[in-house]
Design a protein around this motif. Sequence first.
Motif, PDB file in Angstrom:
ATOM      1  N   ALA A  92       0.794  -1.206  -0.088  1.00  0.00           N
ATOM      2  CA  ALA A  92       0.078   0.090   0.089  1.00  0.00           C
ATOM      3  C   ALA A  92       0.660   1.340  -0.198  1.00  0.00           C
ATOM      4  CB  ALA A  92      -0.948  -0.049   1.354  1.00  0.00           C
ATOM      5  N   VAL A  93       1.863   1.192   0.894  1.00  0.00           N
ATOM      6  CA  VAL A  93       2.968   2.413   0.784  1.00  0.00           C
ATOM      7  C   VAL A  93       3.441   2.554  -0.627  1.00  0.00           C
ATOM      8  CG1 VAL A  93       4.981   3.413   1.824  1.00  0.00           C
ATOM      9  CG2 VAL A  93       3.237   2.101   3.230  1.00  0.00           C
ATOM     10  N   GLU A  94       3.907   1.295  -1.063  1.00  0.00           N
ATOM     11  CA  GLU A  94       4.598   1.375  -2.382  1.00  0.00           C
ATOM     12  C   GLU A  94       3.676   2.247  -3.516  1.00  0.00           C
ATOM     13  OE1 GLU A  94       5.877  -2.511  -3.263  1.00  0.00           O
ATOM     14  OE2 GLU A  94       7.286  -2.469  -1.765  1.00  0.00           O
ATOM     15  N   HIS A  95       2.136   1.711  -3.459  1.00  0.00           N
ATOM     16  CA  HIS A  95       1.307   2.326  -4.420  1.00  0.00           C
ATOM     17  C   HIS A  95       1.109   3.714  -4.328  1.00  0.00           C
ATOM     18  CE1 HIS A  95      -3.029   3.124  -5.730  1.00  0.00           C
ATOM     19  NE2 HIS A  95      -2.648   2.688  -6.692  1.00  0.00           N
ATOM     20  N   LEU A  96       1.101   4.259  -2.896  1.00  0.00           N
ATOM     21  CA  LEU A  96       1.220   5.610  -2.741  1.00  0.00           C
ATOM     22  C   LEU A  96       2.141   6.364  -3.305  1.00  0.00           C
ATOM     23  CD1 LEU A  96      -0.483   5.808   0.745  1.00  0.00           C
ATOM     24  CD2 LEU A  96      -1.544   6.576  -1.366  1.00  0.00           C
ATOM     25  N   ALA A  97       3.436   5.465  -3.192  1.00  0.00           N
ATOM     26  CA  ALA A  97       4.706   6.375  -3.968  1.00  0.00           C
ATOM     27  C   ALA A  97       4.261   6.341  -5.357  1.00  0.00           C
ATOM     28  CB  ALA A  97       5.827   5.814  -3.425  1.00  0.00           C
ATOM     29  N   ALA A  98       3.928   5.200  -5.909  1.00  0.00           N
ATOM     30  CA  ALA A  98       3.872   5.092  -7.416  1.00  0.00           C
ATOM     31  C   ALA A  98       2.857   6.085  -7.683  1.00  0.00           C
ATOM     32  CB  ALA A  98       3.322   3.870  -7.782  1.00  0.00           C
ATOM     33  N   LEU A  99       1.856   6.736  -7.008  1.00  0.00           N
ATOM     34  CA  LEU A  99       0.867   7.549  -7.366  1.00  0.00           C
ATOM     35  C   LEU A  99       1.596   9.053  -7.457  1.00  0.00           C
ATOM     36  CD1 LEU A  99      -2.636   6.548  -5.609  1.00  0.00           C
ATOM     37  CD2 LEU A  99      -1.745   6.284  -8.174  1.00  0.00           C
ATOM     38  N   GLY A 100       2.718   8.915  -6.717  1.00  0.00           N
ATOM     39  CA  GLY A 100       3.166  10.123  -6.653  1.00  0.00           C
ATOM     40  C   GLY A 100       3.703  10.750  -5.495  1.00  0.00           C
ATOM     41  N   ALA A 101       3.350  10.161  -4.254  1.00  0.00           N
ATOM     42  CA  ALA A 101       3.337  10.871  -2.692  1.00  0.00           C
ATOM     43  C   ALA A 101       4.855  10.780  -2.403  1.00  0.00           C
ATOM     44  CB  ALA A 101       2.713   9.661  -1.961  1.00  0.00           C
ATOM     45  N   ARG A 102       5.174  11.878  -1.983  1.00  0.00           N
ATOM     46  CA  ARG A 102       6.647  12.226  -2.005  1.00  0.00           C
ATOM     47  C   ARG A 102       7.061  11.826  -0.330  1.00  0.00           C
ATOM     48  NH1 ARG A 102       5.229  17.294  -5.203  1.00  0.00           N
ATOM     49  NH2 ARG A 102       4.384  17.624  -3.409  1.00  0.00           N
ATOM     50  N   PHE A 103       7.432  10.584   0.009  1.00  0.00           N
ATOM     51  CA  PHE A 103       7.534  10.307   1.358  1.00  0.00           C
ATOM     52  C   PHE A 103       9.051  10.747   1.526  1.00  0.00           C
ATOM     53  CE2 PHE A 103       4.263   7.251   0.295  1.00  0.00           C
ATOM     54  CZ  PHE A 103       3.413   7.307   1.573  1.00  0.00           C
ATOM     55  N   ASP A 104       9.213  11.057   2.881  1.00  0.00           N
ATOM     56  CA  ASP A 104      10.604  11.427   3.245  1.00  0.00           C
ATOM     57  C   ASP A 104      11.509  10.157   3.089  1.00  0.00           C
ATOM     58  OD1 ASP A 104       9.388  13.959   4.052  1.00  0.00           O
ATOM     59  OD2 ASP A 104       9.135  13.275   6.168  1.00  0.00           O
ATOM     60  N   ARG A 105      12.746  10.572   2.776  1.00  0.00           N
ATOM     61  CA  ARG A 105      13.759   9.405   2.549  1.00  0.00           C
ATOM     62  C   ARG A 105      14.967   9.628   3.371  1.00  0.00           C
ATOM     63  NH1 ARG A 105      11.698   5.467  -1.072  1.00  0.00           N
ATOM     64  NH2 ARG A 105       9.900   6.423  -1.974  1.00  0.00           N
ATOM     65  N   THR A 106      15.662   8.515   3.475  1.00  0.00           N
ATOM     66  CA  THR A 106      17.323   8.536   3.778  1.00  0.00           C
ATOM     67  C   THR A 106      18.087   9.187   2.804  1.00  0.00           C
ATOM     68  OG1 THR A 106      17.377   6.363   3.452  1.00  0.00           O
ATOM     69  CG2 THR A 106      16.496   6.900   5.496  1.00  0.00           C
ATOM     70  N   PRO A 107      19.355   9.386   3.205  1.00  0.00           N
ATOM     71  CA  PRO A 107      20.512   9.763   2.347  1.00  0.00           C
ATOM     72  C   PRO A 107      20.512   8.696   1.303  1.00  0.00           C
ATOM     73  CG  PRO A 107      21.187  10.285   4.451  1.00  0.00           C
ATOM     74  CD  PRO A 107      19.935   9.591   4.700  1.00  0.00           C
ATOM     75  N   ASP A 108      20.296   7.376   1.640  1.00  0.00           N
ATOM     76  CA  ASP A 108      20.456   6.485   0.642  1.00  0.00           C
ATOM     77  C   ASP A 108      19.370   6.053  -0.368  1.00  0.00           C
ATOM     78  OD1 ASP A 108      18.784   4.964   2.288  1.00  0.00           O
ATOM     79  OD2 ASP A 108      20.256   3.450   2.703  1.00  0.00           O
ATOM     80  N   GLY A 109      18.103   6.809  -0.048  1.00  0.00           N
ATOM     81  CA  GLY A 109      16.988   6.705  -0.959  1.00  0.00           C
ATOM     82  C   GLY A 109      15.875   5.875  -0.125  1.00  0.00           C
ATOM     83  N   GLY A 110      16.318   5.235   0.714  1.00  0.00           N
ATOM     84  CA  GLY A 110      15.077   4.246   1.435  1.00  0.00           C
ATOM     85  C   GLY A 110      14.233   5.416   2.176  1.00  0.00           C
ATOM     86  N   LEU A 111      13.065   4.779   2.493  1.00  0.00           N
ATOM     87  CA  LEU A 111      12.095   5.337   3.332  1.00  0.00           C
ATOM     88  C   LEU A 111      12.365   5.755   4.661  1.00  0.00           C
ATOM     89  CD1 LEU A 111       8.767   3.470   1.968  1.00  0.00           C
ATOM     90  CD2 LEU A 111       9.475   6.002   1.697  1.00  0.00           C
ATOM     91  N   ALA A 112      12.539   6.911   5.209  1.00  0.00           N
ATOM     92  CA  ALA A 112      12.689   7.165   6.549  1.00  0.00           C
ATOM     93  C   ALA A 112      11.516   6.853   7.388  1.00  0.00           C
ATOM     94  CB  ALA A 112      12.777   8.895   6.783  1.00  0.00           C
TER      95      ALA A 112
END
Length: 516
Positions: A92-112
Amino acid sequence: MGAAPPQDRPVIVGGGLAGLLTAVHLAPLPCVVLTTGRLAEHTSSALAQGGIAAALDPGDSPLLHALDTLHAGAGLSDPGTAERITAAAPAAVEHLAALGARFDRTPDGGLALGLEAAHSRHRVAHAGGDATGHEVLRAAIAAVRATPSITVLENARALRVLTADDGRVAGVVAAIDGAPGVIRTDRVVLATGGAGGLFRHTTNPTGSRGQGLALAGRAGAELRDLEMVQFHPTALDVGLDPMPLVTEALRGAGARLVDAAGDGLLEDDLAPRDVVARAVFATLQRGERVFLDARETLGAGFAAHFPTVAAACRAAGIDPIRDPVPVRPAAHYLMGGVSVDGRGRTSVPGLWAVGEVASTGLHGANRLASNSLLEAAVCARWVAEDLAGQDRRRRCRPGGASSLPRWAAIPTRGAGQLRALMSETVGVVRDGPSLTRAVDQLGATVERTGLDATDDATLVALLLATSALRREESRGAHLRTDFPAAAEPRHLTLTLAAGLAGLDDLATPAFRRSAS
């Protein structure tokens, strides 16, 4: 009403995250979304700060997430539902990201991933620090606007779900730009949110007064555990209505709850929400104020990590870098709702419910932090899949303006008095005499006005107070001082007819017939 709304399509009532994602998942099946204002207005989804809980860290698992959910739920969460939803959370989180939701990320690009109360792991994906609801709703709205099969009717309020003689859904009476009319449909999804606006102190839009519960109840649907209202322990206490939320993630980052002398209230500031809310409430009842102190743990970094809360503080003349932040409990989330199965189906054929208005079995008696946006996102897909698979062997009968009954536009009366009554009698701490007073006063209003002419807020308040009076135990968010111990875990279900028939003053044959 202008151009006639599309007919014979699924109708989704509500423009928050649950409703919009249901519409997106339905595509390319055409559907209609009714929203009371413009998109993004009057929805609690946009106000959600903390994030979306999901087992996304290698050291975490959906099973651990489910166990935390069950522990917080105080015996009323369904294990199968908790396991199923937490297993679907990462996708579900991946789907929201695919829709364009800009989740906060760590320096290596992973989800914070943040930590919130009663979670055993860092598993809360967030956006904009504390603006997760706003961001995921923005992405959902963009997806809806880019999907031609979705018709959005703004400034549209659903007034009744119509049913045929066999009890199946036959249409929706809706006021669009103030003009009532009938939309023919045999498939309706309620995604109307909660009922926090029934209380004097709330983090919800003040118009969130249980409209979906009233729509479902009047249609004959079963309601469940309505007494389970979660009071968020930390709303910004500066006299605003609704009250700005002060996210639990602040305590996850080390902020402490203190009294005016700076002494801590709890040994564990990340205890379940019901425990923290009662501790804050008890301090306020002694005439003291309560504050959230983040000066040592966040200091100058407060605004960078929590810009939404920082902006609300600044607007109230508070500098959270130098000042402790005044807080108090506020009605935040309805854990009960319209009883649904694993597909979102209610007890009325053709009627589904999703999001806060639904009682899926996930939250039990005390919702685990950041499981609300999660439930909306996961269950929206399941409802859409089930709805799209209906064979529609029965076609609904046409309706028109000539069939509109006299109650087609009933305003909410006496909202201020109703909210005061609910806060005084069905608030953080409850007792039998207070609950009886609420039931008596609200029941007398319904009897005097008549069921059809009673506004939805009064009706839902009566059902909520009735449920709280019937649950003679203390469990999770429901604390009865006259029944302080927990009994055997059980759900408390009722229909509108059953709820009203239990009132002595309303138990006349004529009233029972009007309630059924």
